[in-house]
Enzyme design. Structure first.
Site, mmCIF file in Angstrom:
data_model
loop_
_atom_site.group_PDB
_atom_site.id
_atom_site.type_symbol
_atom_site.label_atom_id
_atom_site.label_comp_id
_atom_site.label_asym_id
_atom_site.label_seq_id
_atom_site.Cartn_x
_atom_site.Cartn_y
_atom_site.Cartn_z
ATOM 1 N N LYS A 160 0.862 -1.185 0.000
ATOM 2 C CA LYS A 160 0.000 0.000 0.000
ATOM 3 C C LYS A 160 0.889 1.222 0.000
ATOM 4 O O LYS A 160 2.028 1.183 0.488
ATOM 5 C CB LYS A 160 -0.936 -0.001 1.206
ATOM 6 C CG LYS A 160 -0.302 0.131 2.568
ATOM 7 C CD LYS A 160 0.081 1.483 3.056
ATOM 8 C CE LYS A 160 -1.015 2.494 2.941
ATOM 9 N NZ LYS A 160 -0.529 3.814 3.516
ATOM 10 N N THR A 199 9.426 2.674 1.487
ATOM 11 C CA THR A 199 8.580 3.839 1.739
ATOM 12 C C THR A 199 7.104 3.511 1.689
ATOM 13 O O THR A 199 6.388 4.029 0.866
ATOM 14 C CB THR A 199 8.904 4.920 0.699
ATOM 15 O OG1 THR A 199 10.282 4.903 0.427
ATOM 16 C CG2 THR A 199 8.513 6.270 1.196
ATOM 17 N N ASN A 257 -4.728 16.226 0.670
ATOM 18 C CA ASN A 257 -3.862 16.410 1.829
ATOM 19 C C ASN A 257 -4.248 17.583 2.708
ATOM 20 O O ASN A 257 -3.811 17.673 3.863
ATOM 21 C CB ASN A 257 -2.405 16.480 1.388
ATOM 22 C CG ASN A 257 -1.918 15.094 1.044
ATOM 23 O OD1 ASN A 257 -1.915 14.216 1.896
ATOM 24 N ND2 ASN A 257 -1.568 14.886 -0.218
#
Lengths: 393, 393
Positions: free
Chosen positions: A169, A180, A388
């Protein structure tokens, strides 16, 4: 997509307060050899700290994973939650708690709903199936738009076929500085921990460490590799080792590509290929700087062949280069020759290339050296900002 | 806003194909002592390369500046254009061409409309006035939403008052790695070039090198400081030197703040103050990493007190820190204590702070050290992406 000797499950435990799967489990029929690469971020989530201790034994039976909460910056209560998760799984499976690892992803700094999770573990264990990978994959997603998994078979010289199967994911807080994201790799190969560790480091450096979405690095990033041995075969020859390494590289590279394609708000996948540098390290710095430049990334979103920003990013990479020697290509269209634009016809052709969902940005530094590096990135879109700005609300 | 001994002008030459001023001129009545700080980008525009040669003489009479075209990656034709600009100005003023400097800002890689510019020079010279600074300021703007200028007077110990007067442009491609935009400072102080250079370096490091909009560094960044001497006074004492340095620092810091406030698409100015680091350099790395994090910047845009992203950015700054010791404040609201969130009440108060246009983000690393640093940044908004996706079209 299955790997002999492994079972998967994914259920909705209620961590996210949504009707979405948010708790997953991967179990090896036997104590598997295990290797892992963890985030280099100094701020490490509780599950990362716990796994770093436990993985030292080289053995693992199960990994429990949740989305919706990163269990990071959660102090002693966070570590207690991670331990409770592994304990609940160990009890439900009737195995040693020390052989259970844990991974979390989601919001940083929110308290873990420990009882919600441990209460769901018996049902999670009941849901285990050899073909349960899709459920597991779904349970670890956060802002991802799609589940990501990949599989390769390798035929060893003795005729045995072994499987490398993985799911991952990741869509944001992604930067090529280490593993990462979360990634779970399993194989039915017989292998010792040292060999696994070596191969995993190489594969991670060739895959996840070559991608960027936004230059940020998560506190929870982990890649796990478990080798259960169900194939009965090990790596006996150099050809075997090369073949397996290639399969592992391929699986992780495929997942890395998927991650950038799924980069938060991304509309384009851009492969930044730098060559003609004095060293590979120099090429890598230029590729990283270009791949992380907000101005380059917004220009790709705008489908604007704004090569001046690419030159400017290359120029600030801290690498010895002569601007007058630089050539830039969008796919096979040369846009810059000897540091200068190739004119309106090239602009017109490049505009066509920029409409594509996948673009190769070639940068030849022409220093006389042979240093080269490739980094995958995506564009920076309005949607990235929207996602975000409102992530926690 | 005037500085004795200097004249300014700004006209519409037609470089931008808009009815906007795009050509400016700053002239000293006498050959001024001059110092400059240039971009550290390896890719340097033609005017930067020309000025780097000419500024070595330490003397300057005039600076001609244009917006709408950066004259960068333009090869020999670009250098010819820069030379033609200084020649036209020298002829119109009847001065030595070697005493004329030039600055350009705008799109990289487009051919310079040299004749359009040189044709406008006689009119530009005619427009020179001691109070022409506003016209000059307007002529150098690109994506800036407002003109930026600042002035301070310093009283020297002998009773003379000297003036420091400056104007600057910059809203994007801004990163704290050097002087990061165009800035023109003039003073009527009598000073030699060496003293000016030293004071300018100090002031730039304290101002423009402490701001970031998007982490990108321009190919054209230059700060010029000219001392014409019209006051008849020089710096005779330590108190004079400190006073003048302070005025110079203040003027540049005021302009730097304006630049971040005017950051492309910015809705908020965020002052990232790091303390308690093992060294100032460590504090600076943490402040820079937080100030440049896309995830932190989008959270500010979303008015979301997402302190987990601040922890994560601090953790990847490459600095030795203990996550369990970190405290984070939004203005005077403590959001994180010992690496953990302070709960819903703190969140509620922080949300109030985040609605403000200016926010101080305090990060105390509590390492026992006294290292500290402050960096100014802005939020990353939908508008930033829009501006930069369509910049050339």
């Amino acid at each position: 997509m299955e790997c002999p000797g492994f079972q998967w499950a994914g259920v909705c435990a209620g961590i996210k307060n949504l009707k979405k799967k948010d708790l997953g489990l991967l179990v090896s029929d036997t104590p598997a050899a295990v290797a892992a690469v963890f985030t280099a971020n100094r701020v490490k989530a509780a599950p990362v700290l716990l796994d770093m201790e436990r993985v030292a034994s080289g053995r693992c039976r199960a990994i429990v994973a949740n989305s919706g909460n990163a269990n990071c910056c959660t102090g002693d209560a966070g570590m207690a939650a991670a331990l409770a998760m592994t304990k609940a799984v160990a009890e439900a499976l009737g195995i040693d708690e020390a052989l259970v690892l844990v991974a979390s992803t989601g919001v940083i700094g929110a308290p873990m709903p420990t009882e919600t999770i441990t209460g769901a573990v018996p049902g999670l264990v009941k849901a285990l199936r050899p073909d349960g990978l899709p459920d597991f994959s779904e349970s670890i997603l956060t802002t991802d738009r799609f589940a990501k998994s990949a599989l390769r078979n390798v035929r060893l010289e003795n005729g045995t076929t072994v499987t490398v199967c993985a799911t991952a994911k990741g869509a944001g807080m992604i930067r090529p500085d280490m593993a990462t994201m979360l990634c779970f790799v399993c194989t039915d190969l017989q292998a010792d921990t040292d060999a696994l560790s070596g191969m995993l480091s190489v594969a991670v450096d060739r895959s996840f460490n070559r991608i960027t979405v936004d230059g940020d690095t998560s506190t929870n990033d982990t890649v796990f590799l478990m080798a259960g041995g169900a194939s009965g075969a090990g790596l006996q020859t150099d050809a075997d080792r090369q073949g397996f390494q290639q399969a592992l590289d391929d699986v992780l590279t495929e997942l890395a590509r998927m991650m950038v394609t799924d980069g938060e708000g991304a509309t384009k996948l851009v492969e930044v290929r730098v060559k003609g540098a004095k060293s590979d390290a120099d090429a890598r710095r230029v590729a990283d700087t270009v791949a992380n430049s907000s101005l380059v990334k917004t220009a790709f979103f705008g489908q604007d062949a704004n090569w001046g920003r690419i030159m400017a990013a290359a120029g600030r990479a801290g690498v010895d280069l002569s601007p007058d020697a630089v050539d830039i290509f969008f796919d096979d269209v040369q846009m810059v020759k000897n540091g200068m634009g190739c004119g309106p016809e090239a602009e017109r052709k490049a505009s066509g290339v920029l409409k594509q969902p996948t673009i190769c940005l070639g940068i030849d530094l022409n220093t006389g050296g042979t240093g080269a590096a490739t980094v995958l990135t995506c564009d920076l879109s309005i949607e990235y900002v929207k996602i975000n700005a409102d992530y926690r609300t």
